[in-house]
Write a protein that holds these residues in place. Sequence first.
Motif, short mmCIF file in Angstrom:
data_model
loop_
_atom_site.label_atom_id
_atom_site.label_comp_id
_atom_site.label_asym_id
_atom_site.label_seq_id
_atom_site.Cartn_x
_atom_site.Cartn_y
_atom_site.Cartn_z
N ASN A 118 0.80 -1.22 0.00
CA ASN A 118 0.00 0.00 0.00
C ASN A 118 0.84 1.28 0.00
OD1 ASN A 118 0.90 -0.55 2.56
ND2 ASN A 118 -1.01 -0.09 3.60
N GLY A 119 1.99 1.23 -0.65
CA GLY A 119 2.77 2.43 -0.89
C GLY A 119 3.27 3.11 0.37
N THR A 120 3.18 4.43 0.40
CA THR A 120 3.69 5.21 1.52
C THR A 120 3.08 4.76 2.84
OG1 THR A 120 4.04 7.13 0.11
CG2 THR A 120 3.92 7.54 2.46
N GLU A 121 1.80 4.48 2.84
CA GLU A 121 1.15 4.03 4.07
C GLU A 121 1.79 2.75 4.60
OE1 GLU A 121 -3.25 2.41 5.53
OE2 GLU A 121 -2.96 3.16 3.49
N GLY A 122 2.27 1.92 3.68
CA GLY A 122 2.90 0.67 4.08
C GLY A 122 4.38 0.76 4.33
N GLY A 123 4.95 1.98 4.26
CA GLY A 123 6.36 2.15 4.56
C GLY A 123 7.27 2.27 3.35
N LEU A 124 6.70 2.50 2.15
CA LEU A 124 7.52 2.62 0.95
C LEU A 124 8.21 3.99 0.95
CD1 LEU A 124 8.39 1.22 -1.67
CD2 LEU A 124 6.46 2.34 -2.80
N LEU A 125 9.54 3.96 1.01
CA LEU A 125 10.34 5.18 1.10
C LEU A 125 10.38 5.94 -0.22
CD1 LEU A 125 13.29 3.51 2.99
CD2 LEU A 125 11.91 5.38 3.95
N THR A 126 10.53 7.25 -0.13
CA THR A 126 10.88 8.05 -1.29
C THR A 126 12.40 8.14 -1.33
OG1 THR A 126 8.85 9.37 -1.26
CG2 THR A 126 10.76 10.33 -2.36
N LEU A 127 13.00 7.75 -2.46
CA LEU A 127 14.45 7.67 -2.59
C LEU A 127 14.94 8.64 -3.64
CD1 LEU A 127 14.64 3.77 -2.73
CD2 LEU A 127 14.88 5.22 -0.70
N LYS A 128 16.01 9.37 -3.32
CA LYS A 128 16.61 10.31 -4.27
C LYS A 128 18.10 10.04 -4.40
CE LYS A 128 13.31 14.06 -3.33
NZ LYS A 128 13.15 15.49 -2.96
N TYR A 129 18.56 9.97 -5.66
CA TYR A 129 19.98 9.80 -5.93
C TYR A 129 20.26 10.20 -7.37
CZ TYR A 129 18.21 5.31 -7.77
OH TYR A 129 17.51 4.35 -8.44
N GLY A 130 21.50 10.48 -7.67
CA GLY A 130 21.86 10.89 -9.01
C GLY A 130 21.66 9.77 -10.01
#
Length: 302
Positions: A264-276
């Motif tokens: 369930n995405g963010t609600e389920g703990g899916l992180l937003t990840l940023k990198y080059g």
Amino acid sequence: MTDTQEPAHKRDMTRRRFVVAGGAAVAAIGAGGAVVTTASAGQSPGKKPAASGEVCYRLTSETTEGPYYIDADKIRRDITEDRVGIPMTLRLKVIDTDTCKPLAGAAVDVWHCDALGIYSGYEDLSTGGGGGGTPPSGAPTDAPTGTPTGTPPSGGPGGGGGGHEEPTDDKRYLRGTQLTDRNGFVEFRTVFPGWYRGRCVHIHTKVHVGGKLTTTGYEGGHTCHTGQLFFAEEAVLDSAKVAPYSTSTTERTTLDEDTIYPGNGTEGGLLTLKYGKGKIAKGVVATLTMGVDPDETHTGTG
């Protein structure tokens, strides 16, 4: 850290909450080509509480504690110690899901395996990738063969099922606790986790409230949230191209195949990840807002 009995007053767990989330995509941002992996699509934008008392975030999903939790009370930002891997900054914000206000002074635990799937405190029990040599053909891929089925064996490699295991060594790398600031934020410096048999890439977390910081750590209060943080497939595949992850000989379980991820995405703990773009080896920033109910007790051991 110790738990107390649940308060008599509990909040209504059936109230609907809205979650801030992005689309399920990997997007190139700006001329620098930063890669951003976000949560699932189709979720409503965040809202401020309505006059009726409706709240703006869903409760972050509760999951199992797993067998490898240690109440080590290591109050520290940098949990890397001697572990090699892709540098990662983990930034978490904790809010009261009923009021949407930041939860200040909460103790946030995180713990996870190293780049080759090994947990500190349980090196003899961990079944990581071993390292050295050439990864098996086709692993990791978007659809690896030999898909694991069922739940991981009890007492097996650290993530999902089984009762608590007693530590087998005194190492404590990739474990730590931070207190949220007045804006509800904590930040950890660590490495991008690896994988092991039967589980997708993940980080364990707990949120404790009602206690206090002492000379021996955070004492008292209760655990209001036990969950896991997850990583988009695109980022995991990128990490698998970088040593030492690329030396792993362990078959990888994807996010969709995992038996613990709620899907369930963010609600389920899916992180937003940023990198080059093409430069994940230089480092990753992982962020998430976690909505918790401080009046609840969730130890993840039931």
